[in-house]
Design a protein around this motif. Sequence first.
Motif, PDB file in Angstrom:
ATOM      1  N   THR A  40       0.830  -1.201   0.000  1.00  0.00           N
ATOM      2  CA  THR A  40       0.000   0.000   0.000  1.00  0.00           C
ATOM      3  C   THR A  40       0.868   1.257   0.000  1.00  0.00           C
ATOM      4  O   THR A  40       0.578   2.232  -0.700  1.00  0.00           O
ATOM      5  CB  THR A  40      -0.960  -0.008   1.208  1.00  0.00           C
ATOM      6  OG1 THR A  40      -1.775  -1.188   1.131  1.00  0.00           O
ATOM      7  CG2 THR A  40      -1.854   1.217   1.234  1.00  0.00           C
ATOM      8  N   ILE A  41       1.944   1.233   0.761  1.00  0.00           N
ATOM      9  CA  ILE A  41       2.888   2.356   0.761  1.00  0.00           C
ATOM     10  C   ILE A  41       3.510   2.502  -0.627  1.00  0.00           C
ATOM     11  O   ILE A  41       3.631   3.614  -1.156  1.00  0.00           O
ATOM     12  CB  ILE A  41       3.969   2.165   1.842  1.00  0.00           C
ATOM     13  CG1 ILE A  41       3.337   2.244   3.234  1.00  0.00           C
ATOM     14  CG2 ILE A  41       5.090   3.203   1.688  1.00  0.00           C
ATOM     15  CD1 ILE A  41       4.244   1.771   4.361  1.00  0.00           C
ATOM     16  N   ARG A  90       2.215   1.638  -3.420  1.00  0.00           N
ATOM     17  CA  ARG A  90       1.192   2.177  -4.325  1.00  0.00           C
ATOM     18  C   ARG A  90       1.020   3.683  -4.129  1.00  0.00           C
ATOM     19  O   ARG A  90       0.850   4.428  -5.084  1.00  0.00           O
ATOM     20  CB  ARG A  90      -0.132   1.454  -4.125  1.00  0.00           C
ATOM     21  CG  ARG A  90      -1.139   1.806  -5.199  1.00  0.00           C
ATOM     22  CD  ARG A  90      -2.291   0.862  -5.219  1.00  0.00           C
ATOM     23  NE  ARG A  90      -3.111   1.128  -6.393  1.00  0.00           N
ATOM     24  CZ  ARG A  90      -4.418   1.033  -6.392  1.00  0.00           C
ATOM     25  NH1 ARG A  90      -5.056   0.636  -5.307  1.00  0.00           N
ATOM     26  NH2 ARG A  90      -5.093   1.283  -7.481  1.00  0.00           N
ATOM     27  N   GLY A  91       1.100   4.118  -2.896  1.00  0.00           N
ATOM     28  CA  GLY A  91       1.051   5.557  -2.632  1.00  0.00           C
ATOM     29  C   GLY A  91       2.214   6.285  -3.295  1.00  0.00           C
ATOM     30  O   GLY A  91       2.058   7.392  -3.821  1.00  0.00           O
ATOM     31  N   SER A  92       3.371   5.651  -3.289  1.00  0.00           N
ATOM     32  CA  SER A  92       4.543   6.252  -3.928  1.00  0.00           C
ATOM     33  C   SER A  92       4.373   6.355  -5.438  1.00  0.00           C
ATOM     34  O   SER A  92       4.924   7.264  -6.059  1.00  0.00           O
ATOM     35  CB  SER A  92       5.805   5.453  -3.592  1.00  0.00           C
ATOM     36  OG  SER A  92       6.100   5.575  -2.217  1.00  0.00           O
ATOM     37  N   THR A  93       3.594   5.454  -6.026  1.00  0.00           N
ATOM     38  CA  THR A  93       3.344   5.574  -7.469  1.00  0.00           C
ATOM     39  C   THR A  93       2.515   6.819  -7.753  1.00  0.00           C
ATOM     40  O   THR A  93       2.746   7.504  -8.747  1.00  0.00           O
ATOM     41  CB  THR A  93       2.668   4.333  -8.087  1.00  0.00           C
ATOM     42  OG1 THR A  93       1.374   4.143  -7.518  1.00  0.00           O
ATOM     43  CG2 THR A  93       3.513   3.084  -7.917  1.00  0.00           C
ATOM     44  N   GLY A  94       1.562   7.121  -6.889  1.00  0.00           N
ATOM     45  CA  GLY A  94       0.775   8.342  -7.052  1.00  0.00           C
ATOM     46  C   GLY A  94       1.644   9.579  -6.917  1.00  0.00           C
ATOM     47  O   GLY A  94       1.518  10.539  -7.687  1.00  0.00           O
ATOM     48  N   GLU A  95       2.532   9.548  -5.939  1.00  0.00           N
ATOM     49  CA  GLU A  95       3.470  10.655  -5.749  1.00  0.00           C
ATOM     50  C   GLU A  95       4.352  10.820  -6.989  1.00  0.00           C
ATOM     51  O   GLU A  95       4.553  11.936  -7.484  1.00  0.00           O
ATOM     52  CB  GLU A  95       4.334  10.366  -4.520  1.00  0.00           C
ATOM     53  CG  GLU A  95       5.282  11.462  -4.156  1.00  0.00           C
ATOM     54  CD  GLU A  95       6.111  11.135  -2.930  1.00  0.00           C
ATOM     55  OE1 GLU A  95       6.969  11.968  -2.593  1.00  0.00           O
ATOM     56  OE2 GLU A  95       5.930  10.058  -2.317  1.00  0.00           O
ATOM     57  N   SER A 142       0.933   0.780 -10.502  1.00  0.00           N
ATOM     58  CA  SER A 142      -0.120   1.072  -9.537  1.00  0.00           C
ATOM     59  C   SER A 142      -1.271   0.065  -9.654  1.00  0.00           C
ATOM     60  O   SER A 142      -1.768  -0.439  -8.649  1.00  0.00           O
ATOM     61  CB  SER A 142      -0.640   2.495  -9.739  1.00  0.00           C
ATOM     62  OG  SER A 142      -1.624   2.798  -8.786  1.00  0.00           O
TER      63      SER A 142
END
Length: 133
Positions: free
Chosen positions: A67-68, A70-75, A105
Amino acid sequence: MGDFKKLTVWQRAYAVSLATYRLTAGFPVSERYGLSSQLRRAAISIPSNIAEGCARRGDKELIRFLTIARGSTGELECQLLLARDLGFLSPADWEALNGPAEEISRMLGGLISSLRPDETSRKGYRARHEGRV
């Protein structure tokens, strides 16, 4: 989960990290500690968190690290847009990084869903308890 290097999602995330490092090397010197550094940190965070999650015990911890990641892909996607719009990345270079980031992602989302027990009933539970039903 085993050897993280065998996961296709890790391999693709690692490749995006390498490409990000190479492309940001051409950014203006004034961005060395700014956008260039942010892009690099976001990019390397993705395969690093996948690897760390695989080294942990149990699916719950693995899901947390995925999940972290995946968050980094958004960033990363947000920062890539900024780099493109500031003229630091050509449209072709942007697409070469952004397309794979979007795919990573989606892959992470699928992997996370596959590891969660009974995802369908969980969504129903969440909806009932958040007042949406």
